[in-house]
Design an enzyme around this catalytic site. Structure first.
Site, PDB file in Angstrom:
ATOM      1  N   HIS A  96      48.805  63.474  36.942  1.00 48.76           N
ATOM      2  CA  HIS A  96      49.685  63.568  38.113  1.00 48.76           C
ATOM      3  C   HIS A  96      49.676  65.001  38.643  1.00 48.76           C
ATOM      4  CE1 HIS A  96      52.643  62.853  40.999  1.00 48.76           C
ATOM      5  NE2 HIS A  96      53.675  62.481  40.267  1.00 48.76           N
ATOM      6  N   GLU A 139      56.916  49.911  41.988  1.00 44.86           N
ATOM      7  CA  GLU A 139      55.756  49.797  42.877  1.00 44.86           C
ATOM      8  C   GLU A 139      55.076  48.446  42.717  1.00 44.86           C
ATOM      9  OE1 GLU A 139      51.897  52.403  44.370  1.00 44.86           O
ATOM     10  OE2 GLU A 139      52.829  52.877  42.438  1.00 44.86           O
ATOM     11  N   CYS A 188      56.379  64.641  45.107  1.00 36.40           N
ATOM     12  CA  CYS A 188      55.058  64.062  44.851  1.00 36.40           C
ATOM     13  C   CYS A 188      54.489  63.305  46.044  1.00 36.40           C
ATOM     14  CB  CYS A 188      55.121  63.171  43.622  1.00 36.40           C
ATOM     15  SG  CYS A 188      55.684  64.060  42.152  1.00 36.40           S
ATOM     16  N   PHE A 195      60.357  62.525  43.931  1.00 37.65           N
ATOM     17  CA  PHE A 195      61.757  62.826  43.647  1.00 37.65           C
ATOM     18  C   PHE A 195      62.489  63.077  44.963  1.00 37.65           C
ATOM     19  CE2 PHE A 195      61.344  64.729  39.069  1.00 37.65           C
ATOM     20  CZ  PHE A 195      60.986  63.484  38.595  1.00 37.65           C
ATOM     21  N   LYS A 255      45.589  58.078  38.737  1.00 37.77           N
ATOM     22  CA  LYS A 255      46.229  58.983  37.776  1.00 37.77           C
ATOM     23  C   LYS A 255      45.844  58.665  36.333  1.00 37.77           C
ATOM     24  CE  LYS A 255      50.152  60.210  40.733  1.00 37.77           C
ATOM     25  NZ  LYS A 255      49.891  59.322  41.896  1.00 37.77           N
ATOM     26  N   HIS A 270      50.427  54.680  43.759  1.00 36.69           N
ATOM     27  CA  HIS A 270      50.992  55.959  43.302  1.00 36.69           C
ATOM     28  C   HIS A 270      51.032  55.985  41.776  1.00 36.69           C
ATOM     29  CE1 HIS A 270      53.417  59.570  43.408  1.00 36.69           C
ATOM     30  NE2 HIS A 270      54.351  58.991  42.672  1.00 36.69           N
TER      31      HIS A 270
END
Length: 412
Positions: free
Chosen positions: A338, A315, A164, A397, A333, A304
């Site tokens: 996403h 975060e 991502c 990831f 998002k 994010h």
């Protein structure tokens, strides 16, 4: 490339569930209106909703008509966004030196739908039924390759795959290509068209997706105490990057400047972020140092924030700890879902637009208390604000962390 000079963002191309183009996407993001809805492609699955492209979105524009039949949707999206970005930058493909133009397109999943459908063909009907286009449609480098083919680009053509963070990684690599002198123009960003039964089933089995089927429009809830996972989405974004002096020489006023980049790896867990966000904090501080900015110089954070419990918490801790002066925070998002490998590029483009319009979009579905920290969240409505410097966070990831720093003014 740490220590590289700032580069100018001279063009944008955006294709998202909020609209086909920069203006329509920006308008809906600023309205804070979620795009999630039931998706017929996911019928019968435990999670049957997504943020999908609007009906009538034209994929593959800018490519010769005779070639679009061979492209996967993820490549077509990249081509369309690239075509729009080049037009927005005021560039003429017929007159540029194609050997001095590069393409870098991030892609996290790629043509997984092609692998799935062709595997079913192989199992049901044998090898003779497998399409000869399987490989060129499925390989993750093909969005970059098809952009180069469509626009006649002969410089470096690269693909980044950092989950991502892929789109943000592409922009970081692009800045390095300009700094090294290998090219004069880079089309960089990300593309992902991964709304597919296999992808959704796999993410659901991991516990990564929201199961808020009773409130689909409220399913993507960045930083909310009620968040339960992300809503899968699709789209593409391409940014045209040039050296500052080259943009000035052709009389092009940049939308903003990519002033700094930072990247790190958690080396903690395959899919979970470090709970204290130590890796992402390294990337954030690298980006600030690279741009010559102090933490207090950052006016805004494009988070994010996928709407997962662990990711948003980590975060929030990092932003609160590293930027204690309280810059405004937004999380797109909530509106867009996403987009996986495209997310970093889409959100970089939105950060550029925030700087250009001096307007911070709200985080959708964050209308009450937040789960962690005391961040300066923008909710309900877009807020006019002086934004001289902003960062855009992207995490993926594998522990990939990329932070991009953008500024309104060119470097001294």
């Amino acid at each position: 490339m740490i220590g590289a000079p700032a580069v100018a963002v001279t063009g944008l191309g955006l294709i998202t569930p909020a609209g086909d183009g920069v203006a329509s996407t920006w308008e809906q993001v600023c309205r804070g209106q979620p795009t999630s809805a039931v998706d017929p492609r996911l019928s019968g699955l435990p999670v049957d909703f997504s943020c999908s492209l609007q009906e009538g979105t034209l994929l593959g524009r800018g490519a010769p008509a005779r070639s679009t039949w061979r492209m996967s949707p993820v490549a077509k999206a990249a081509v369309s966004a690239s075509y729009d970005a080049v037009l927005d930058a005021g560039l003429e493909t017929a007159s540029w030196d194609a050997t001095r133009v590069a393409v870098v397109v991030g892609c996290g999943v790629g043509g997984l739908a092609q692998w799935r459908t062709q595997a079913l063909r192989l199992a049901d009907k044998g090898a003779a039924s497998v399409s000869p286009l399987t490989m060129p449609m499925a390989l993750p480098n093909m969005p970059a390759g098809e952009v180069a083919l469509s626009l006649g680009i002969h410089g470096p053509s690269l693909a980044t795959a950092t989950a991502c963070a892929s789109g943000a990684s592409a922009l970081m690599i692009a800045r390095g290509l300009l700094a090294s002198g290998q090219c004069d123009i880079v089309l960089a960003g990300g593309s992902e068209m991964a709304v597919d039964p296999l992808t959704v089933a796999a993410f659901h089995r991991m516990g990564a997706l929201s199961t808020r089927g009773h409130d689909i429009s409220g399913a993507s809830r960045p930083f909310s105490p009620e968040r339960d996972g992300f809503v899968i989405s699709e789209g593409a974004a391409i940014l045209v990057l040039e050296r500052v002096q080259d943009a000035a020489a052709r009389g092009r006023r940049p939308r903003a400047y990519l002033a700094g980049c930072g990247a790190s790896t958690d080396a903690y867990h395959p899919t979970s972020p470090h709970p204290q966000g130590t890796g992402s904090e390294i990337a954030l501080r690298q980006a600030l140092g690279d741009a010559g900015l102090a933490p207090a110089d950052i006016d805004h954070v494009n988070a994010h924030a996928t709407s997962t419990r662990l990711g948003d918490a980590a975060e929030a801790a990092v932003v609160g700890r590293s930027l204690a002066h309280g810059p405004t925070v937004t999380a797109p998002k909530g509106v867009l879902g996403h987009t996986l490998g495209a997310a970093g590029a889409i959100e970089a483009a939105l950060t550029v637009l925030t700087i250009e319009h001096q307007l911070v979009p709200p985080t959708a579905n964050l209308d009450g208390a937040v789960a962690e920290g005391t961040l300066n969240h923008i909710t309900d409505t877009a807020r006019p604000q002086r934004v001289a410097a902003a960062i855009s966070n992207s995490f993926g990831f594998g522990g990939h962390n990329v932070v991009l720093a953008f500024t309104a003014d060119p470097p001294d």
